[in-house]
Motif scaffolding. Structure first.
Motif, PDB file in Angstrom:
ATOM      1  N   ASP A   1     -17.360 -15.387  -3.634  1.00 12.04           N
ATOM      2  CA  ASP A   1     -16.146 -16.209  -3.645  1.00 12.04           C
ATOM      3  C   ASP A   1     -16.186 -17.230  -2.514  1.00 12.04           C
ATOM      4  O   ASP A   1     -15.813 -18.399  -2.704  1.00 12.04           O
ATOM      5  N   TYR A   2     -16.606 -16.794  -1.349  1.00 10.27           N
ATOM      6  CA  TYR A   2     -16.668 -17.705  -0.205  1.00 10.27           C
ATOM      7  C   TYR A   2     -17.681 -18.827  -0.456  1.00 10.27           C
ATOM      8  O   TYR A   2     -17.409 -20.000  -0.165  1.00 10.27           O
ATOM      9  N   GLU A   3     -18.826 -18.500  -0.999  1.00  8.74           N
ATOM     10  CA  GLU A   3     -19.849 -19.511  -1.285  1.00  8.74           C
ATOM     11  C   GLU A   3     -19.351 -20.518  -2.317  1.00  8.74           C
ATOM     12  O   GLU A   3     -19.595 -21.725  -2.197  1.00  8.74           O
ATOM     13  N   LEU A   4     -18.652 -20.023  -3.334  1.00  7.79           N
ATOM     14  CA  LEU A   4     -18.093 -20.925  -4.341  1.00  7.79           C
ATOM     15  C   LEU A   4     -17.082 -21.881  -3.727  1.00  7.79           C
ATOM     16  O   LEU A   4     -17.113 -23.092  -3.989  1.00  7.79           O
ATOM     17  N   LEU A   5     -16.200 -21.358  -2.926  1.00  7.69           N
ATOM     18  CA  LEU A   5     -15.168 -22.188  -2.307  1.00  7.69           C
ATOM     19  C   LEU A   5     -15.788 -23.223  -1.387  1.00  7.69           C
ATOM     20  O   LEU A   5     -15.384 -24.396  -1.387  1.00  7.69           O
TER      21      LEU A   5
ATOM     22  N   THR B   1     -10.671 -21.158 -11.274  1.00  6.59           N
ATOM     23  CA  THR B   1     -11.534 -20.353 -10.409  1.00  6.59           C
ATOM     24  C   THR B   1     -10.856 -20.081  -9.078  1.00  6.59           C
ATOM     25  O   THR B   1     -10.865 -18.954  -8.576  1.00  6.59           O
ATOM     26  N   ILE B   2     -10.231 -21.124  -8.498  1.00  4.96           N
ATOM     27  CA  ILE B   2      -9.597 -20.959  -7.184  1.00  4.96           C
ATOM     28  C   ILE B   2      -8.360 -20.075  -7.274  1.00  4.96           C
ATOM     29  O   ILE B   2      -8.229 -19.080  -6.562  1.00  4.96           O
ATOM     30  N   ILE B   3      -7.422 -20.404  -8.171  1.00  6.81           N
ATOM     31  CA  ILE B   3      -6.140 -19.703  -8.205  1.00  6.81           C
ATOM     32  C   ILE B   3      -6.256 -18.338  -8.877  1.00  6.81           C
ATOM     33  O   ILE B   3      -5.575 -17.380  -8.489  1.00  6.81           O
ATOM     34  N   GLY B   4      -7.133 -18.210  -9.863  1.00  7.66           N
ATOM     35  CA  GLY B   4      -7.246 -16.953 -10.576  1.00  7.66           C
ATOM     36  C   GLY B   4      -8.277 -16.008 -10.013  1.00  7.66           C
ATOM     37  O   GLY B   4      -7.977 -14.861  -9.670  1.00  7.66           O
ATOM     38  N   ASP B   5      -9.508 -16.497  -9.880  1.00  5.76           N
ATOM     39  CA  ASP B   5     -10.607 -15.606  -9.517  1.00  5.76           C
ATOM     40  C   ASP B   5     -10.760 -15.429  -8.010  1.00  5.76           C
ATOM     41  O   ASP B   5     -10.984 -14.321  -7.538  1.00  5.76           O
ATOM     42  N   ILE B   6     -10.650 -16.507  -7.261  1.00  8.32           N
ATOM     43  CA  ILE B   6     -10.852 -16.400  -5.811  1.00  8.32           C
ATOM     44  C   ILE B   6      -9.584 -15.912  -5.110  1.00  8.32           C
ATOM     45  O   ILE B   6      -9.632 -15.024  -4.258  1.00  8.32           O
ATOM     46  N   LEU B   7      -8.421 -16.476  -5.469  1.00  5.86           N
ATOM     47  CA  LEU B   7      -7.185 -16.134  -4.768  1.00  5.86           C
ATOM     48  C   LEU B   7      -6.386 -15.018  -5.445  1.00  5.86           C
ATOM     49  O   LEU B   7      -5.372 -14.580  -4.908  1.00  5.86           O
ATOM     50  N   GLY B   8      -6.820 -14.561  -6.614  1.00  6.54           N
ATOM     51  CA  GLY B   8      -6.059 -13.555  -7.347  1.00  6.54           C
ATOM     52  C   GLY B   8      -5.781 -12.306  -6.538  1.00  6.54           C
ATOM     53  O   GLY B   8      -4.632 -11.876  -6.382  1.00  6.54           O
ATOM     54  N   ASN B   9      -6.824 -11.680  -6.003  1.00  8.27           N
ATOM     55  CA  ASN B   9      -6.639 -10.471  -5.205  1.00  8.27           C
ATOM     56  C   ASN B   9      -5.951 -10.768  -3.888  1.00  8.27           C
ATOM     57  O   ASN B   9      -5.209  -9.936  -3.354  1.00  8.27           O
ATOM     58  N   ILE B  10      -6.199 -11.962  -3.347  1.00  6.81           N
ATOM     59  CA  ILE B  10      -5.568 -12.338  -2.079  1.00  6.81           C
ATOM     60  C   ILE B  10      -4.052 -12.397  -2.252  1.00  6.81           C
ATOM     61  O   ILE B  10      -3.294 -11.892  -1.414  1.00  6.81           O
TER      62      ILE B  10
END
Length: 318
Positions: free
Chosen positions: A264-268, A27-36
């Motif tokens: 994404d922010y809420e999940l993190l 979730t962190i590396i793929g979904d949250i940070l993917g676009n970043i």
């Protein structure tokens, strides 16, 4: 590209014997940070007047990729002397990106770069399985792909400079046992890092994002406990260092933090809150340090790269 993750209430994490670190990591590396990561790569590499373009004109790059001086005999004698003494080669033309535009140099030096990185065991750290396929890269060295196809060899050489690679079992004892970055010429990153440190902090910030993602991927791939260790490194270091914020609450005049979409922010934030009392070096139960139940859930999140990519077949992260 759209990534979907199954619904899962994060509040269950507090009562489980072992949090699902595979899911948290993905979730962190793929979904949250993917676009970043994709945005940071674009900012660093694709801007014609940006960081990487300026690096290609810097002495730290050119002095290591320019043709060495002297006649063929002189070069041969230097080569023989290096083999006898075990000295590292200081000039490596095979990692000169612009050579890929010339068919003869591409065939010679492109193939040499692929073989060297393959022999060093770091090819797989510079892209996904498709982008780092050994036979495919050798074929692209001999036959430059058409403009509407992805030039994976070009991407490989760019990533050689802008991403670190790590020694398989190397440990940096000065950095909390973190993985050890390969030295030049196995990795071009140490040279690029020297250049980055002299640049405007906004450019350096984007380059640090690329390092973060590369380190997390490497750590996660090392063992069954790798995803857990990658999440630990992220929460104990990068989460604080990068100053993640919700895009709905920007800070005017400041660029050195990472904006995230609301979900994404809420999940993190929920991950950080739930794992704040976790004993990372044991398999003990999670000990929450907060009393209120988290409200965020691990939902089905659609993530896409907004970068225009008419001639690009896939995103650059992996």
């Amino acid at each position: 590209q759209q990534n979907k993750i199954q619904t899962n209430n994060l509040s269950n994490m507090a009562t489980s014997a072992s949090p699902d670190f595979d899911t948290i990591y993905q979730t962190i590396i793929g979904d949250i940070l993917g676009n970043i990561e994709a945005s940071a790569w674009d900012f660093t590499v694709n801007d014609g007047e940006g960081l990487f373009a300026r690096f290609l004109s810097d002495d730290r790059y050119t002095m290591r990729t320019d043709p060495p001086p002297g006649t063929k005999l002189t070069k041969k004698l230097r080569s023989n002397n290096r083999k006898k003494t075990g000295a590292a080669k200081e000039i490596n033309q095979e990692f000169r990106v612009t050579y890929l535009d010339d068919a003869a140099r591409r065939a010679k030096y492109g193939a040499k770069a692929v073989k060297k990185l393959h022999e060093a065991g770091v090819l797989g750290q510079l892209g996904d399985k498709r982008a780092t396929n050994y036979a495919m890269l050798l074929d692209q060295a001999r036959n430059k792909p058409r403009s509407y196809h992805t030039d994976y060899l070009h991407r490989l050489l760019v990533n050689y400079w802008v991403y670190p690679t790590f020694a398989p079992n190397g440990i940096d004892h000065l950095s909390d046992g973190r993985p050890q970055v390969n030295a030049y010429p196995t990795s071009g990153y140490p040279i690029f890092q020297q250049f980055v440190e002299d640049q405007d902090d906004q450019f350096a910030f984007q380059a640090r994002i690329l390092y973060m993602c590369a380190e997390m991927r490497h750590v996660a791939s090392k063992s069954l406990q790798g995803p857990k260790e990658a999440v630990r490194i992220f929460l104990q270091d990068y989460y604080r260092r990068f100053g993640f914020r919700s895009e709905s609450h920007p800070v005017p005049g400041h660029n050195n933090y990472i904006n995230l979409k609301g979900n994404d922010y809420e999940l993190l934030e929920s991950y950080a809150e739930q794992l704040s009392g976790y004993n990372w070096f044991s398999e003990d139960l999670l000990v929450p340090t907060v009393t209120r139940a988290p409200t965020a859930q691990l939902k089905s999140i659609k993530v896409k790269n907004d970068r225009a990519s008419d001639n690009v077949e896939e995103d650059i992260y992996w």
